[in-house]
Design an enzyme around this catalytic site. Sequence first.
Site, PDB file in Angstrom:
ATOM      1  N   ASP A 438       0.825  -1.207   0.000  1.00 63.60           N
ATOM      2  CA  ASP A 438       0.000   0.000   0.000  1.00 63.60           C
ATOM      3  C   ASP A 438       0.866   1.267   0.000  1.00 63.60           C
ATOM      4  OD1 ASP A 438      -2.390   1.415   0.105  1.00 63.60           O
ATOM      5  OD2 ASP A 438      -3.202   0.259   1.772  1.00 63.60           O
ATOM      6  N   ASP A 495     -10.582   1.612  -4.053  1.00 61.86           N
ATOM      7  CA  ASP A 495     -11.140   1.253  -2.747  1.00 61.86           C
ATOM      8  C   ASP A 495     -12.654   1.154  -2.812  1.00 61.86           C
ATOM      9  OD1 ASP A 495      -8.901   0.847  -1.294  1.00 61.86           O
ATOM     10  OD2 ASP A 495      -8.942   2.748  -0.207  1.00 61.86           O
TER      11      ASP A 495
HETATM   12  C1  DGJ Z   1      -5.989   1.611   1.730  1.00 65.45           C
HETATM   13  C2  DGJ Z   1      -6.279   0.431   0.866  1.00 65.45           C
HETATM   14  O1  DGJ Z   1      -6.675   0.838  -0.383  1.00 65.45           O
HETATM   15  C3  DGJ Z   1      -7.325  -0.430   1.560  1.00 65.45           C
HETATM   16  O2  DGJ Z   1      -7.709  -1.492   0.724  1.00 65.45           O
HETATM   17  C4  DGJ Z   1      -6.755  -0.925   2.843  1.00 65.45           C
HETATM   18  O3  DGJ Z   1      -5.676  -1.790   2.585  1.00 65.45           O
HETATM   19  C5  DGJ Z   1      -6.323   0.250   3.703  1.00 65.45           C
HETATM   20  N1  DGJ Z   1      -5.466   1.157   3.000  1.00 65.45           N
HETATM   21  C6  DGJ Z   1      -5.608  -0.237   4.936  1.00 65.45           C
HETATM   22  O4  DGJ Z   1      -5.130   0.799   5.687  1.00 65.45           O
END
Ligand code: DGJ
Length: 691
Positions: A438, A495
Amino acid sequence: MNQQWRLDDGQQTLVLAARSGRLPECVYWGAPLPVTEDLVALHAAYALDVTGGMLDENPDLSLCPQSARSFPGQPGLVLRCTDEIRMLYGLCFVDAQQNGPDLRLSYRDAAAGIDLTFSFTTDPQTHVITCQTTLNTDRPVQVDWLAAPVLPAPQLSDEMIDVSGRWCGEFQLIRTPWSAGLRMREARTGRSGHEHFPGLIVPNRGTTNCQGEAYAFHYGWSGGHRMLAEELPDGRRQVQFGHATNTQAAGTQFQTAPLYITYSNTGLNGCAVAFQRHVRDRIVTDAHPVRPVHYNCWEAVYFDHKLPELQDIATRAAALGAERFVLDDGWFGLRDDDTSSLGDWTVDARKYPHGLTPLIDHIHSLGMSFGLWFEPEMVNESSALYRAHPDWVLGPMDQIRGRQQLVLNMASADVRDYLYDRIAAILSAYDIGYIKWDHNRLLPAPDAAQTHGTYALLDRLRADFPQVEIETCASGGGRIDFGILKHTQRVWLSDSNDALERLRIQHDAALFLPASVTGSHVGPRHCHTSGRTIDISMRAWVAAQRHMGFEMDPRELTDHEAKVLTDVTAWWKANRDWMMRADILRLDSADPAVIAEQQLAQCGSRFVVFAGKAATSAQIQPRPMRLTGLDPAATYCINVINRDHTPGLSRGNPALKSGPLTLSGAYLMHHGVTLPWHFPETMWVLEGTRK
Ligand code: DGJ
């Protein structure tokens, strides 16, 4: 001395030509030319007239347009050295090497001490041409701007399509009419970014998804790019791509990222297929061919990790068909929310007193592999790492925070070694097959060295743990580009697990990305990021369009929802071998409420159409859906495979409601398929096989 070079890949020809040893211009790019074409005549034919109010000759629109040669638009190179604001350079031909698919042209300005090299590589399978510019200087210089080989945009184009977006709303296509002057896109957040995906498509007039000519560009760089699309006063048009400006330190060696280009005479789909195949077969060459069904626990538990609950969730996910369990954020340090612990990559003993082994063993006992979340480039001030190394932070300490976190300076070998050691320790201690990597905040300032550092760390980990696939995630799709995909094997596209939003996002992302790398998960019944409530069938089929996974809490599923999800997942598994290698063809939907695509096996023997009804139609009846890419003379058996979801309000008897039909490719492409009536927020799934 006039010179000409041509590049061919069977789908396009590109001709470069230079006058008097000057920098070459692209004098032709488009449909294949006959091998007998006289390039000297073609070069002569390219020359433009001169009229009033002009210089006595048209300045070259070369692979690197030069201000010093009176170019009336944006130059392809802007550099400074210590004693002059702007150096003027007169580059002259040095050498040309053409070997098979590769062409390399070198130029030098001896007085200024500058060497400039352009490279092109064709690919007769994918039909993507990869081009790059390299600059070497005798003395250190500051490069404000260096463009990858600069190409003309077509004159028969009325508009350009580039890509914008936001968190939970990635890959929004923007159509801008050509007009005098400049359109500039620049990603200055240190990532390729939600906001400015580094791609451009220039369609000729009348081009749709399925027909017409189009030219497409993608800059394979994750640190932020700049794109210039400019119409000059004389009417010529140029396209430039390079790193975001002023992101590189002074030095003597510079290179743009690869610029990937392709021409299509089969509509936007021709460009999309070229990029999809190139990403899948040339860039992401190391992904496991059998894409496992994912389960990701983020939206089920967030930071609240409890071993028995996670084991229960894993058991249910496996029963639904999941094959890989990804433990998301919250397993390390003292990470109970997003204010702490980034950088402390050791298992949280409060949540996992016996380490991750009990969870991983349970997951393995269910036949699933295990994946783990990291956000390596980041640090929280509330962390042991920050307390030990506040000097490892990138940028000033009074910078604006993002998600309460700071960025580590990835250009530092000490930082990279620390991260390598911590991640390698976890990968060595446990049987881990996957990392979700991430990157949740923007950089304090764009910095190319940061991106090079991240690439180096990814490479080192991949070299030492080749069995571990890596997913690129940046608050969803904030770092998606062919540069990061050289080091990773999957993208977390967004997301947003809202199936309606996903339907649109993945449809537009397919202009650049194949299904095999595009993660798509079934979200919760009540979407956490949009508040919408969406039926399980729609959620499942939208995820089944790409690399499928689940992200809801399986404990919320009713028996009916579990059954639908299990069935769709089983269908996806039965079809993934060919679907993950299929071409995604965006259909020209006669009804703007319907977003439809056809996934066509490369051999043409089978296809599946996903027709997603994103909104209520203006008219009563479904409009016929024209298919594409079929053999007009062949016959195809087509069948709606989810007709058991037909609503009671569909009261008629269209043929596909009761069984399969056999029709010619010509009929399917020229009239189209008439589907039964359906509610909005639903998906018809139509399979086709060639007889
Ligand atoms: C942002 C990501 O896009 C989510 O899927 C998740 O992993 C969160 N961060 C976790 O903090």
